[in-house]
Every structure is written in structure tokens, then in C-alpha cells.
Design a protein around this motif. Structure first.
Motif, PDB file in Angstrom:
ATOM      1  N   TRP A   1     -39.131  -2.517  27.402  1.00  0.00           N
ATOM      2  CA  TRP A   1     -39.960  -2.240  26.575  1.00  0.00           C
ATOM      3  C   TRP A   1     -40.036  -3.946  26.451  1.00  0.00           C
ATOM      4  N   GLY A   2     -40.861  -4.108  25.256  1.00  0.00           N
ATOM      5  CA  GLY A   2     -41.746  -5.332  24.674  1.00  0.00           C
ATOM      6  C   GLY A   2     -41.511  -5.512  23.495  1.00  0.00           C
ATOM      7  N   LEU A   3     -41.111  -6.362  22.649  1.00  0.00           N
ATOM      8  CA  LEU A   3     -41.253  -6.380  21.358  1.00  0.00           C
ATOM      9  C   LEU A   3     -41.981  -7.696  21.015  1.00  0.00           C
ATOM     10  N   GLU A   4     -43.104  -8.341  20.137  1.00  0.00           N
ATOM     11  CA  GLU A   4     -43.761  -9.524  20.040  1.00  0.00           C
ATOM     12  C   GLU A   4     -43.858  -9.711  18.273  1.00  0.00           C
ATOM     13  N   PHE A   5     -43.580 -10.719  18.553  1.00  0.00           N
ATOM     14  CA  PHE A   5     -43.644 -10.998  16.169  1.00  0.00           C
ATOM     15  C   PHE A   5     -45.028 -12.192  16.298  1.00  0.00           C
ATOM     16  N   GLY A   6     -45.435 -11.862  15.426  1.00  0.00           N
ATOM     17  CA  GLY A   6     -46.505 -13.330  14.689  1.00  0.00           C
ATOM     18  C   GLY A   6     -47.021 -13.450  13.719  1.00  0.00           C
ATOM     19  N   LYS A   7     -47.492 -14.390  13.510  1.00  0.00           N
ATOM     20  CA  LYS A   7     -47.763 -15.021  11.877  1.00  0.00           C
ATOM     21  C   LYS A   7     -48.926 -15.535  12.047  1.00  0.00           C
ATOM     22  N   ILE A   8     -49.702 -15.891  11.303  1.00  0.00           N
ATOM     23  CA  ILE A   8     -51.371 -16.838  11.292  1.00  0.00           C
ATOM     24  C   ILE A   8     -51.602 -17.232   9.982  1.00  0.00           C
ATOM     25  N   PHE A   9     -51.427 -18.643   9.645  1.00  0.00           N
ATOM     26  CA  PHE A   9     -51.978 -19.316   8.519  1.00  0.00           C
ATOM     27  C   PHE A   9     -53.761 -19.837   8.653  1.00  0.00           C
ATOM     28  N   GLY A  10     -54.332 -19.090   7.670  1.00  0.00           N
ATOM     29  CA  GLY A  10     -55.641 -19.999   7.553  1.00  0.00           C
ATOM     30  C   GLY A  10     -56.439 -18.891   7.366  1.00  0.00           C
ATOM     31  N   THR A  11     -57.658 -18.801   7.331  1.00  0.00           N
ATOM     32  CA  THR A  11     -58.640 -17.945   6.006  1.00  0.00           C
ATOM     33  C   THR A  11     -59.579 -17.670   7.634  1.00  0.00           C
ATOM     34  N   ILE A  12     -59.439 -16.860   8.844  1.00  0.00           N
ATOM     35  CA  ILE A  12     -61.090 -16.477   9.266  1.00  0.00           C
ATOM     36  C   ILE A  12     -61.127 -15.257   9.630  1.00  0.00           C
ATOM     37  N   PRO A  13     -62.090 -14.653  10.882  1.00  0.00           N
ATOM     38  CA  PRO A  13     -63.158 -14.248  11.117  1.00  0.00           C
ATOM     39  C   PRO A  13     -61.426 -12.867  10.958  1.00  0.00           C
TER      40      PRO A  13
ATOM     41  N   ARG B   1     -49.820 -10.692   9.394  1.00  0.00           N
ATOM     42  CA  ARG B   1     -49.109 -11.078   9.611  1.00  0.00           C
ATOM     43  C   ARG B   1     -48.072  -9.063  11.057  1.00  0.00           C
ATOM     44  N   TYR B   2     -47.245 -10.115  11.906  1.00  0.00           N
ATOM     45  CA  TYR B   2     -47.621  -8.550  13.068  1.00  0.00           C
ATOM     46  C   TYR B   2     -46.130  -8.194  13.134  1.00  0.00           C
ATOM     47  N   GLY B   3     -46.070  -6.896  13.985  1.00  0.00           N
ATOM     48  CA  GLY B   3     -44.335  -7.039  14.938  1.00  0.00           C
ATOM     49  C   GLY B   3     -45.103  -5.372  16.182  1.00  0.00           C
ATOM     50  N   GLU B   4     -45.108  -5.869  17.026  1.00  0.00           N
ATOM     51  CA  GLU B   4     -45.008  -4.581  17.409  1.00  0.00           C
ATOM     52  C   GLU B   4     -44.164  -3.653  18.730  1.00  0.00           C
ATOM     53  N   LEU B   5     -44.058  -3.183  19.383  1.00  0.00           N
ATOM     54  CA  LEU B   5     -42.850  -2.799  19.831  1.00  0.00           C
ATOM     55  C   LEU B   5     -43.510  -1.567  20.892  1.00  0.00           C
ATOM     56  N   HIS B   6     -43.593  -2.103  23.010  1.00  0.00           N
ATOM     57  CA  HIS B   6     -43.593  -0.975  23.449  1.00  0.00           C
ATOM     58  C   HIS B   6     -43.167  -1.026  24.707  1.00  0.00           C
TER      59      HIS B   6
END
Length: 861
Positions: A712-724, A756-761
Motif C-alpha cells: 500500500w501507498g498513501l499520499e497527502f498534499g496541499k498546494i498554496f497559490g493560484t496556478i494553471p 489539496r488531496y489524498g491518494e491510496l494505492h
């Protein structure tokens, strides 16, 4: 075959003063030789070889050899005994050197020979004491272990139908068979074996516990130098010295097997005492037989000997049955010998691993592909032997070796000859080569001048590997990617080249040139990797690319555009690619044993292209003010420029790793791996964007049972800023019906975007737990799979508005889900997986992409 009991060391013989005609009293005779199985020619270790009715003798080592000196008397004879074989007695002459090639015949062992005690189950009672002392005897718990390692690796082809006086290697290996037959020693008992690969290495090895560090300083390497070495070396890539029977579960071929001396042993084995050998001071070496309770489990069968004072292993001879479900491998044998070594911290001696052999017998017929044929279509097999002999072993030394620094790791480059002469090797080897091993080098010397044989080797190596090697200097290929097809480029032609360690040992140069007939564009990539030091690991990279979807962190950058993927590419679904112009600089630095720092600078432009005209990528042009003020600027743009700096920290507790192709490759850790990454985007000119990205990635392979593993693999992330959206988080989709364990297989690339996101494989491989119990399916060795992938991603309102011109799918109301089942290990190469997309069925990317059959391809052990 069964294991021999551990016998006493050679005892001093008494001198007898007889008359001058009895030269036995005056001359010390050397008795030496080799012991093999009569039927198979297999070398037998731990065989007791002694002078009959006298306490003088030795035992064979892991190469089946023995040697000792004795003052002979008239009528002396040699006694050879081995558990499971008929005892032999051979008369001795008065020669000062006597050499024997002994072949033992199997004999049924009668349990009635075992002395029965009052204990109803003495094997279990003694094994409880062995397992209780496991922690103390396990050298992995030492503060430091140091040894000089001598590794020998050999690959032979064995033809049981060949006559004893003629080796048959067939068309492919006929040259080696012919030459080896002419140089082979007369006393070589392996007369039906043709050597194909041989290499030896001397190194200093050290492993420490706190801080964890595994280090190896290579001293010398000697090889036969055949072109096919590049094909055969992976068959002997495992290190026999790394097999630790004191571990609860032993790792082989990325599969786990229950150790007969581990804490779980009583759940999987029954134990019986077979024999005991008396030692001084009233102690014994006791030989146990381990019999699996269920042969379908990942278990060993065989014999091991322990010392009854420390309950430490003295020797072991274990095998894996065919039911262990190891692909391509018909038989596996582990032989180990332990000898007393000084523990500096206590001033006492402890049993430490001195010799270890891992023997593999690979099938060389259609059965190797998992086809259970009623008759054999070929009897040849590949015999692979990996030997390790430890000398100068020191335990718990307070002084750390100069080369062993905190965070050091094994350097695993290809076995390339270091050019040392025979005199050097004779002085540095801890033991002599056998006559057979010396003959292999003689065969290699003869074939190096045979132009026809060299040409055949080159042809075979290129055809099988799909890569053209220019010695150990340059690598051209893979040839399967010379031609591919996609809907944007049409037919794509690509030539990839990289240098190897034969040119620069620490500098790798790589690149490719590609051209598409449909878009009529040249694409290219070039990069340099520099290993500054291996202990601790320090590496830098600089690269430039101008190509579609290229990840230049890897050597084979565009292999997803190979011929196979062209055939499996999805039809009738949205197809898109991103043209990437990129300049990248990175540096990786290991800190201590468990941390790896990553630094990167990335300057690039991204240009989205698609075959579907209804979908376009556009974002507001920051330079556009109005038609009057900026008449030359478009309202929207589709090319994204960016400049970003990245720092990442990777934490892996007690992880073993090796360096290959100028890159640190993680091998195994039983703990989760954490990667924390921060990226900062800056404005380098008026077109670029300011933003910050944070992400945390956690990966782990959990062995739930010896058969079942959960990856298994987990990933969490957050991005600050207005971007394409192209530089928002894009979960990895797939444009192919080829199975990927790191992608969402029913999601198209660039379908979703988020800040902002979370993934599970995740997937569970049951290892044949169910299929092995179905008689009709058992022979196929199928393995069951379950897949579960999920993605959740939200998008802030500023980013929604900034990317309003593009129809982005946002998974913020409910997570995207994929579920699947599969059958792994079809022909030992393929898996077939049914994957179903559960939701977001109205997304443009779901068209023709809601469920499907995916084909997986990899070499599976």
C-alpha cells in the motif's frame, strides 16, 4: 539429500615409533578429495571423513571438499559417513598425498536407529531451548559484525542425457561445452555440467546496529568476461551471506519463508532428533530434522545441527519443495556452516556464519512458464550457485572500519573484472579454487580468441536482452523502443544511449533522440549523473529534455512508448500528452543511516496537446490587460512556464539498499517509508507563477503471512497559490490497458486536478492461498489479487476560476474509487486483472473507460 551431522575437528594423531620399513610412522600423509551424490553429482557438505577406528578426520566444507593430515598405520582405511547415505570404507596406501573422488549412494534412514529417551517428544523439548536462545545467537542483534567476504557465483547448464565423456551444450552453448571438455580435470565429477558464467569477488563487509549501517568495500573482482555474462548475472544476483536463519521469516525472491529456528517455527514444523556427536567436556552437537506440517506453506524441509551448550546453529542444510511456488526455480537449497568467532566485547567466542551456499535449479523447458505438461519437452536445467565464505570475522569490535561510515550501504555495480593478476588472487583468496573452477578460467581464456564464438555470444546477448552493449562502456537500447506508435506523434522512432561503469565508474551520461512521422518533430534528452561518494551516498544530476511526458529522473525515460504499449494503448478514450521542455538539477545526500535529503531546481515549460478538439487547456494570460493596451497578447494561454525549487526528506528505518546504475535503489525494510517534500515556485520572468507545494508519502509492504502480502501507498498534499491546472496535483492516470500498480488504471491522464488531496494505492497478493487448494489449478501456481485505489481532491475557489476555461473534474464531493480482482503468475510472466471504475462516470475521462481487462507483465518469482 539429507544433512550430515557436525563432526569433531581434526584431532592430533599420536606418533608411533616402528621399524624403518614402516614408513607410515615417519611420514605425514595428506588425505584430501571431494564427496558427491552418486546419482546427481551434487556436492555434499558436512560429510564426516575419518580414519576408521581412529579419532582423526575432517568434514567436507560447503564445496564438498575435505583435507587433513595424518600419520598412517598399516591397514588404515578411510571411513565416509553421511546421514541418509550408505557408509563407505576405502583402503589407504602409503602415498604422502592421496586424493579421492567419493560418490555416496542414498540409503533409507530408519528411525529405529534413534535412541529414544523418557521424554515423549525430545525434539520439541530441545527446540524450545534453541528458539529461546534465538535472540542471543542472532548476529543481527550485534552492535557490529565485520568480515572479509569471498563470493563465488556460477551458472551451469546440466544435461542429464549427456554422456560422461562428452558435455552437450547444444547450439547456443556448444562452444563452451567443446572447450571446457578439453580443459576439464579428469577428476571433475560434474561431467554433465557446462559452465556458462563464473565470477568471484573479495570485499570487506561490515554491518552495525546503532546507527544502522551496512557497508562493503570491494577489493577485487575476477570474471570470465563472456558477453552473455550480462544475461546470466541476474540469475545469481542474490547474496548467500545475507540469509539469516535466525530471522522469524527468511526473505528470498521477495517472498517470505518461515525459518525452522524462528519464533513461529512450532506453528509450521515438527522436529525430530536424528543424531548427536560428542564434544569435549561432555557437550554434544545435535542434529534435528525439520518436517513441515503443511507443504503448501512457504516452508523449508531439511536438517540443522546445534550446539547444546549455547544452542547456536553449527550447520544447516535446508531445501524448499516445489509446493513453495517459486517460479522458474525447480529446487532451492541453503547450506550454511557456523564457526567460533571472537566477541571482542566479552572476550568469548560465539558461533558466526563462516560459509553459506544458495543453490538454485532453474527449469529450462516449457514447464518453466507454468505449463504443467504431462511429459517433459526438455531435460536441461540451469544450476546457479552463490557461495560466500567469511574469514577474519570479528564481533562487536569497538573500532569502526575506516570505510564503514554511518549511513553507508552496499554498492552493487555489475561484476566487472578489476584486472588483478593470478599471483594477486592466489595471495588474497582465503581458500584455493577447486580444479573445476580453475578449468572454467582456462576455458574463458581459450574462447576470448575465438572470433566465431564471440560473435555468437554477442548475437545471443542482444537478441535476449533487447539491448546492444559495447563492452562495459556503452548501452544502446532498449531495442523494443526503437519504433512505437501514438495518436499525436504517429510512428515514433527513438534511439537511446547511456554510458556504463566501464568508462566512468562514478559518472553516467545518458540521452535519447526521437522523431515522430505525424508531428514531424525531433525530440531529445541528455543528462549526467555523478556519484560523489557511496558511503554515505551522495549523488548529483543535471539534465535537459525536450520531449513528450518524459520523466528524466530515470534512464529509460520514454519506455512507455515502446512497441508493446503501442499495441495495448486504449482506443476510443480521451488521449493527451504534454510537451515538456525542462532543465533539471538535483542532488541526493544521505544523512546517517535512515535519512535521505533531496534538493532540486527545475525550469520548464509545459504544452498540453490532445487528439480531442472538444477539450482544450487554457488559462488567463497574466500579461493581457486589454485589447487596446496589449493588442499583441492573447486573452488566454496554453503554454505553462515555471521555475521551482524542491527539498525532500526520506525516512526509512533500517532499510537495506544498493547502488546500481548510479542510483540508490531501496531493497527492503519491514517498516513504512516516509517521504516529506516541499516545492516552492518562483517568478523568474513575467510568465511564471508563485506557489508552494507540500506532500507526505507513506509506502509499505506488509507480510501478513508467509504467503499473503499487502502493498500500500498513501499520499497527502496541499498546494498554496493560484496556478494553471497542469501544475496543480494531477493524479496519475493511464492511457494503456497495461496494468500499473502506481496509477489509477481507469482514470485518463490530466482528468482530475486538485490543490489539496489524498491518494491510496493498495493491493493484496494472496500467493495462491485459494488456488493451491484446488486440484485442477494447483499445478498452474496461479496467485489471487485484489486491488483497491482511491483519490480525493479538492480545489479552492481561486483555482476554480483561474482554470474555468478548462473543464476540470474535481473529486471533492466523494472519493474516486477503483476496485479490481486479478490472477497473477500466468505463465510466470503475466497477470490478468479486471478493474471497475465505481464513480465519476459522467466525467469526460470515463468515456469508454469505466471498466476493463488489464494485462500485467513482469518477471515473477
Amino acid at each position: 539429500m539429507v544433512s550430515a551431522c557436525f563432526s569433531l575437528s581434526i584431532l592430533l594423531a599420536s606418533l608411533f615409533f616402528l621399524d624403518g620399513n614402516q614408513i607410515y610412522s615417519q611420514t605425514s600423509s595428506t588425505i584430501k578429495g571431494v564427496v558427491t551424490d552418486y546419482q546427481t553429482g551434487e556436492l555434499l557438505s558436512f560429510v564426516s571423513v575419518s580414519i576408521k577406528n581412529r579419532s582423526v578426520g575432517a568434514e567436507t566444507n560447503l564445496s564438498g571438499k575435505f583435507e587433513f593430515k595424518v600419520h598412517l598405520k598399516p591397514g588404515d582405511s578411510l571411513r565416509i559417513s553421511y546421514v541418509g547415505y550408505a557408509t563407505q570404507t576405502i583402503p589407504l596406501s602409503n602415498k604422502t598425498v592421496q586424493t579421492f573422488n567419493i560418490q555416496l549412494k542414498e540409503e533409507t534412514y530408519h528411525l529405529g536407529e534413534v535412541v529414544v529417551t523418557a521424554d515423549p517428544n525430545p525434539g520439541r523439548t530441545l527446540m524450545q531451548k534453541v528458539i529461546k536462545q534465538n535472540v542471543l545467537n542472532n548476529l543481527a542483534n550485534l552492535n557490529r559484525f565485520h568480515a572479509r567476504r569471498w563470493e563465488i557465483k556460477e551458472v551451469d547448464v546440466y544435461d542429464p542425457k549427456a554422456s560422461d565423456d562428452k558435455i552437450s551444450g547444444g547450439i547456443i552453448f556448444g562452444d563452451k561445452s567443446r572447450v571446457f571438455a578439453s580443459v576439464r580435470k579428469d577428476y571433475d565429477t560434474l561431467k554433465k555440467h557446462t559452465p556458462l558464467f563464473f565470477a568471484e569477488k573479495i570485499s570487506d563487509y561490515e554491518i552495525t546496529k546503532e546507527p544502522f549501517s551496512e557497508s562493503e568495500q570491494q577489493i577485487a573482482v575476477k570474471t570470465t568476461g563472456f558477453e552473455t555474462d550480462k544475461l546470466l548475472e541476474p540469475l545469481v544476483k542474490w547474496n548467500a551471506g545475507d540469509i539469516n536463519l535466525y530471522s522469524d521469516w527468511v526473505l528470498l525472491f521477495n517472498k517470505t519463508f518461515v525459518s525452522p529456528v524462528g519464533r513461529d517455527a512450532f506453528s509450521y514444523y515438527n522436529f525430530y532428533i536424528l543424531d548427536s556427536v560428542a564434544l569435549p567436556k561432555g557437550h554434544y552437537n545435535i542434529t534435528f530434522q525439520a518436517i513441515p506440517k503443511d507443504w503448501r506453506d512457504n516452508v523449508f524441509s531439511g536438517y540443522f545441527t546445534v550446539n547444546d551448550s549455547s544452542f547456536a546453529l553449527v550447520s544447516a542444510d535446508l531445501r524448499l519443495s516445489k509446493s513453495a511456488n517459486i517460479n522458474f526455480v525447480e529446487a532451492i537449497r541453503i547450506q550454511q556452516k557456523y564457526s567460533p568467532a571472537l566477541d571482542v566485547s566479552t572476550g568469548t567466542h560465539r558461533y558466526a556464519l563462516s560459509e553459506s551456499i544458495l543453490s538454485l535449479q532453474y527449469l529450462a523447458n516449457l514447464e518453466s512458464l507454468g505449463i504443467p505438461l504431462p511429459i517433459s519437452f526438455g531435460d536441461k536445467v540451469l544450476i546457479c550457485t552463490m557461495k560466500v565464505k567469511n574469514s577474519a570475522v570479528v564481533l562487536n569490535s569497538p573500532e569502526e572500519a575506516e570505510f564503514a561510515k554511518a549511513g553507508a550501504l552496499i554498492t552493487n555495480r555489475r561484476l566487472m573484472d578489476t584486472g588483478h593478476d593470478d599471483n594477486y588472487w592466489s595471495s588474497i583468496r582465503p581458500d584455493t579454487l577447486t580444479g573445476r573452477e580453475s578449468s572454467i578460467y582456462q576455458m574463458a581464456d581459450h574462447l576470448k580468441t575465438d572470433i566465431k564464438a564471440i560473435a555468437k555470444e554477442k548475437l545471443l546477448s542482444t537478441a535476449v536482452s533487447g539491448v546492444y552493449y559495447i563492452g562495459d562502456k556503452i548501452y544502446i537500447g532498449p531495442l523494443g523502443s526503437l519504433v512505437s506508435y501514438n495518436r499525436i506523434e504517429g510512428f515514433r522512432f527513438r534511439l537511446s544511449v547511456r554510458t556504463m561503469e566501464g568508462i566512468f565508474s562514478k559518472t553516467g551520461i545518458y540521452g535519447h533522440l526521437a522523431y515522430g512521422l505525424k508531428d514531424q518533430k525531433f525530440k531529445s534528452n541528455i543528462g549526467v549523473r555523478q556519484i560523489w561518494q557511496t558511503q554515505p551516498y551522495s549523488r548529483s544530476q543535471i539534465a535537459y529534455t525536450s520531449d513528450y511526458d518524459v520523466v528524466i529522473e530515470w534512464y529509460d525515460q520514454s519506455d512507455k512508448d515502446n512497441f508493446v504499449n503501442s499495441i495495448l494503448r486504449k482506443r476510443g478514450v480521451l488521449y493527451s500528452k504534454v510537451y515538456n521542455k525542462q532543465f533539471l538539477v538535483t542532488h541526493d545526500q544521505q544523512i546517517g543511516a535512515n535519512f535521505l535529503l533531496h534538493f532540486g531546481m527545475n525550469y520548464q515549460t509545459l504544452d498540453y496537446e490532445t487528439t480531442d478538439p472538444s477539450i482544450q487547456f487554457l488559462y488567463p494570460n497574466p500579461l493581457f490587460k486589454s485589447n487596446d493596451l496589449t493588442p499583441d497578447e492573447p486573452v488566454n494561454k496554453h503554454i505553462v512556464p515555471l521555475t521551482e525549487f524542491t527539498v525532500g526528506l526520506r525516512f526509512a528505518w533500517h532499510e537495506s539498499a544498493k547502488i546500481s546504475n548510479y542510483t540508490r535503489l531501496p531493497l527492503f525494510t519491514k517498516y513504512p517509508v516516509f517521504i516529506l517534500s516541499y516545492t516552492h515556485g518562483v517568478k523568474f520572468n513575467d510568465y511564471e507563477f508563485t506557489y508552494q507545494k507540500w506532500s507526505l508519502n507513506i509506502n509499505h509492504t506488509s507480510h501478513l503471512t508467509p504467503k499473503i502480502e499487502y502493498i500500500w501507498g498513501l499520499e497527502f498534499g496541499k498546494i498554496f497559490g493560484t496556478i494553471p491546472s497542469l501544475i496543480l496535483h494531477q493524479p496519475q492516470g493511464s492511457d494503456s490497458w497495461k496494468m500499473s500498480n502506481r496509477a489509477f488504471n481507469l482514470m485518463t491522464p490530466y482528468e482530475f486536478a486538485s490543490d489539496r488531496y489524498g491518494e491510496l494505492h493498495s493491493r493484496i497478493n494472496f500467493g495462491g492461498l485459494l488456488f493451491d487448494r484446488i486440484p485442477l489449478l494447483q499445478k498452474f501456481q496461479f496467485r489471487e489479487l485484489i486491488h483497491f485505489n482511491s483519490f480525493w481532491g479538492g480545489l479552492s475557489e481561486p483555482n476554480r476560476q483561474f482554470n474555468a476555461a478548462q473543464n476540470i473534474t474535481v473529486a471533492d464531493q466523494k472519493p474516486y474509487l477503483e476496485l479490481g480482482i486479478g490472477i497473477d503468475n500466468i505463465f510466470h510472466l503475466f497477470s490478468i486483472n479486471y478493474i471497475r471504475r465505481i464513480n465519476y462516470l459522467d466525467s469526460p475521462g470515463a468515456k469508454g473507460n469505466r471498466n476493463g481487462i488489464f494485462l500485467g507483465f513482469r518477471v515473477i518469482y
